[in-house]
Design a protein around this motif. Structure first.
Motif: not given
Length: 79
Positions: A3-5, A7-9, A11-12, A30
């Motif tokens: 989940r955190e990865q 979300r980060q991707r 956002n990137e 995306r």
């Protein structure tokens, strides 16, 4: 993807989209990541609702029958 990865991707890619734009492959990535994120969110939200028990002011359980039945099927209720 965790989940955190995830979300980060997302956002990137969002930041890159705003600053310089995305390639066609990045646009596809995306969209796939957004769909995965939403699927995970819906699953977690459904699980929360299915685990919930509601009580009125007098302490009597007023959980909807539909939710009670789901809880019984999942072995979460004994009644």
């Amino acid at each position: 993807m965790e989940r955190e990865q995830l979300r980060q991707r997302i956002n990137e890619l969002s930041a890159k989209h705003k600053s310089e734009g995305l390639t066609e492959a990045e646009e596809i990535e995306r969209q796939a990541l957004r769909e995965e994120f939403l699927a995970n969110f819906r699953e977690a939200f459904r699980s929360q609702v299915e685990m919930m028990q509601l009580f009125d002011k007098e302490g009597k359980e007023v959980t909807p029958d539909k939710v009670k039945e789901i809880q019984r099927k999942k072995g979460l209720r004994d009644d």
